[in-house]
Design an enzyme around this catalytic site. Structure first.
Site, short mmCIF file in Angstrom:
data_model
loop_
_atom_site.label_atom_id
_atom_site.label_comp_id
_atom_site.label_asym_id
_atom_site.label_seq_id
_atom_site.Cartn_x
_atom_site.Cartn_y
_atom_site.Cartn_z
N ASP A 62 0.49 6.69 6.68
CA ASP A 62 -0.21 6.40 7.94
C ASP A 62 0.69 5.55 8.83
O ASP A 62 1.77 5.12 8.43
CB ASP A 62 -1.57 5.76 7.67
CG ASP A 62 -1.49 4.37 7.09
OD1 ASP A 62 -0.42 3.99 6.56
OD2 ASP A 62 -2.50 3.64 7.13
N ASP A 110 0.99 2.48 9.88
CA ASP A 110 1.57 1.20 9.44
C ASP A 110 2.05 1.26 7.99
O ASP A 110 2.39 0.23 7.40
CB ASP A 110 0.59 0.04 9.66
CG ASP A 110 -0.62 0.09 8.75
OD1 ASP A 110 -1.10 1.20 8.48
OD2 ASP A 110 -1.11 -0.97 8.33
N ASP A 162 0.85 1.69 5.00
CA ASP A 162 0.25 1.04 3.83
C ASP A 162 -0.59 2.02 3.03
O ASP A 162 -1.07 1.70 1.95
CB ASP A 162 -0.55 -0.20 4.22
CG ASP A 162 -1.73 0.08 5.12
OD1 ASP A 162 -1.90 1.24 5.58
OD2 ASP A 162 -2.51 -0.86 5.41
N SER A 194 -3.81 0.51 11.89
CA SER A 194 -3.69 1.35 10.71
C SER A 194 -3.77 2.83 11.08
O SER A 194 -2.95 3.33 11.83
CB SER A 194 -4.75 0.96 9.68
OG SER A 194 -4.51 1.59 8.45
#
Length: 571
Positions: free
Chosen positions: A300, A302, A304, A143
């Site tokens: 960010d 990834d 999400d 993340s």
């Protein structure tokens, strides 16, 4: 085996990755470095693995990935006939390597693998699991953590991160797998050749886009709004999908931060690629002062989570996750009510540490608001409960304070792609009404009151850090503070004990949520302090809520509470 014995074993067995060979050689004779890598196994938590990339049992590498995947494969083969798993990965160091290592283990165990041909956002993994009817899913990501970390998150057949029961089953299976001899595996190339591994097709991606666009409310107004956007994917996965969606709804004036456009797991321009913190947005803000957009978007690695900054006079102001989430909830409720598209008995979901203004908004629009534990999988779980009753269309929005948002039930995790679209649509719509996002926020506070929310994280690194976090939580459970910042404690909630104690009359009520290591202190004047250890980082997190008639009043109270509570914690 002790640390030195494990180290010796790894020097003999870990021969497939030259980086690991070099690292093991570099720590020879350094007992502290060896201990740090081998003093324990990297723990498979409720969501999967997360740790520093490197050599050893307490690091993320192809061997710890293979071992975890063998445990997952054993679970899938035991639970499903003709099991299949979808895999995605982000831009982090070795993410593609780890994804292919996992695919090789699954294929060797007779499990069909569907993998994206290039890096993709986490929500697109959740979508693929459901779209392809998979038994499980894996996304390789850490993340928004610093570059030295990577992770391995596991999803169930419902597209949510796996439940505690499934995680425990997988953990038990992993524990019986020998690190080097236990996992079955074939090369990724052999898996492609024999048909056990295949790439996810463009049709799945296009289907995802269609579902995202379907969440729009005023997308017809966006094209002619003149909205101007600066966007940074923070060297992650958001670049292609976010820009594709914004283009599809008619936003063409998009300037991408050039230094952060392309994938780069080293994150050289933002060592902590988290849109929650200003430092990660510095290049975006610098470009915004030159380009003068209506909105700065940052996703960010990834994709999400999404953060924003908007113009206020000559400055660009960052909005918090609580503010953006509350504004999206207000926008969705107000506009869908006007258009008559609000479902019967609508449902919104938030986490227990997320802004209480959501309760006032939900009440105003007759929306059922459900509070869940921290972690977006619990929001996804609520969508699943609705789906079981054939009522998933009742779900209108879910969010958490840590910049995660989801409209629609097509995925079961936070989605920065749909959130970016809705934020831009909201800004464009308000622009056509002659209202800025700053003015829209102030209208919301005037309507419902000013809520101030702050998150403070305290790092507890190393072997002693975990012990310190346990000691802090134990001490607070045993001796909760009688007051914080001069405000008396009214209720004390222990989510591990599933109890809430009224501090005035001593009565105790049951908390009807799964047990979790969370403590909540409800104070006078509608103020709260909530504390929990992070489930993904060596940090203890404190969430403050204050209210006031003005921002200044609420801020002053927060600052007083923070000073007082830091003393209690010893930071």
């Amino acid at each position: 085996m002790n640390e030195m014995q494990l180290y010796t074993l790894w020097t003999q067995k870990a021969t497939e990755d030259k980086d690991l060979i070099e690292e093991l050689a570099s720590v020879k004779g350094n007992s502290d470095a060896i201990k740090d890598r081998f003093y324990r196994d990297l723990e498979f938590g409720t969501g999967g693995l997360r740790g520093e990339i490197g050599a050893g049992t307490y690091r993320l590498n192809i061997y710890t990935i293979r071992r975890a995947t063998q445990g997952l494969a054993d679970y899938v083969n035991e639970s499903y006939k003709n099991g299949s798993v979808a895999i995605a990965y982000d831009s982090r160091i070795k993410s593609d390597v780890f994804a292919k290592a996992a695919a090789g283990v699954l294929a060797a165990n007779g499990i069909k693998v569907h993998i994206y041909s290039e890096l993709m956002p986490t929500p697109m993994l959740s979508f693929a699991v459901r779209a392809l009817g998979c038994s499980a899913g894996i996304v390789v990501t850490a993340s928004h953590n610093p570059a030295k970390y990577n992770g391995y998150k596991v999803y169930g057949s419902d597209g949510c991160q796996i439940t505690l029961d499934v995680a425990n089953t997988v953990i038990n299976k992993i524990s019986s797998v020998d690190m080097f001899e236990g996992p079955k595996h074939i090369s990724f190339e052999d898996g492609l050749k024999n048909g056990m591994i295949s790439y996810i097709g463009q049709e799945v991606i296009e289907d995802y886009y269609k579902n995202v666009i379907a969440q729009g409310i005023h997308t017809d107004l966006v094209k002619d709004s003149g909205l101007k956007v600066v966007y940074t994917p923070l060297n992650g996965t958001g670049n292609k999908p976010v820009r594709a969606i914004l283009n599809k709804i008619g936003i063409n004036d998009i300037t991408v931060v050039p230094e952060q456009e392309n994938p780069d797991g080293h994150f050289t321009t933002c060592p902590y690629p988290n849109p929650e913190i200003r430092e990660a947005l510095e290049l975006g803000l610098k470009l915004s002062y030159e380009v003068k957009p209506d909105l700065l978007l940052a996703t960010d690695p990834d994709a999400d989570r999404v953060g924003i900054a908007v113009p206020s006079g000559d400055e660009y102001v960052l909005f918090t996750g609580n503010e953006v989430g509350a504004m999206l909830l207000e926008y969705i409720c107000e506009e869908r009510t006007k258009l008559g598209t609000m479902p019967k008995n609508p449902v919104a979901v938030k986490t227990i540490v997320t802004t209480k203004i959501a309760s006032a908004i939900a009440e105003n629009y007759n929306v059922q608001l459900i509070d869940v534990l921290t972690g977006f999988k619990f929001i996804g779980e609520q969508i699943g409960f609705l789906e079981e009753k054939g009522e998933e269309n009742r779900y209108i929005f879910g969010f958490e304070e840590s910049y995660g948002y989801l409209a629609g039930s097509y995925v079961r995790d936070k989605d920065a792609v749909v959130a970016s679209m809705l934020i831009c649509e909201m800004a464009a719509y308000y622009r056509t009404c002659g209202i800025t996002l700053i003015e829209a926020r102030e209208r919301m506070y005037k309507k419902y009151g000013v809520y101030k929310h702050m998150l403070k994280s305290f790092t507890c690194e190393g072997i002693t850090g975990m012990e310190r976090m346990k000691e802090i939580m134990t001490s607070l459970r045993t001796n909760p503070p009688a007051s914080v910042g001069g405000l008396s404690l009214i209720e004390f909630s222990d989510y591990m004990a599933s109890t809430t104690k009224n501090m005035k009359d001593g009565s105790v009520t049951e908390i009807l949520l799964p047990k979790s290591d969370v403590l909540a202190f409800t104070l006078e004047n509608n103020a709260t302090v909530i504390i929990r250890p992070s489930g993904t980082e060596p940090k203890i997190k404190v969430y403050y809520t204050t209210t006031g008639s003005t921002q200044e009043e609420a801020t002053a109270l927060y600052e007083k509470m923070d000073v007082d509570f830091r003393k209690v914690l010893g930071f």
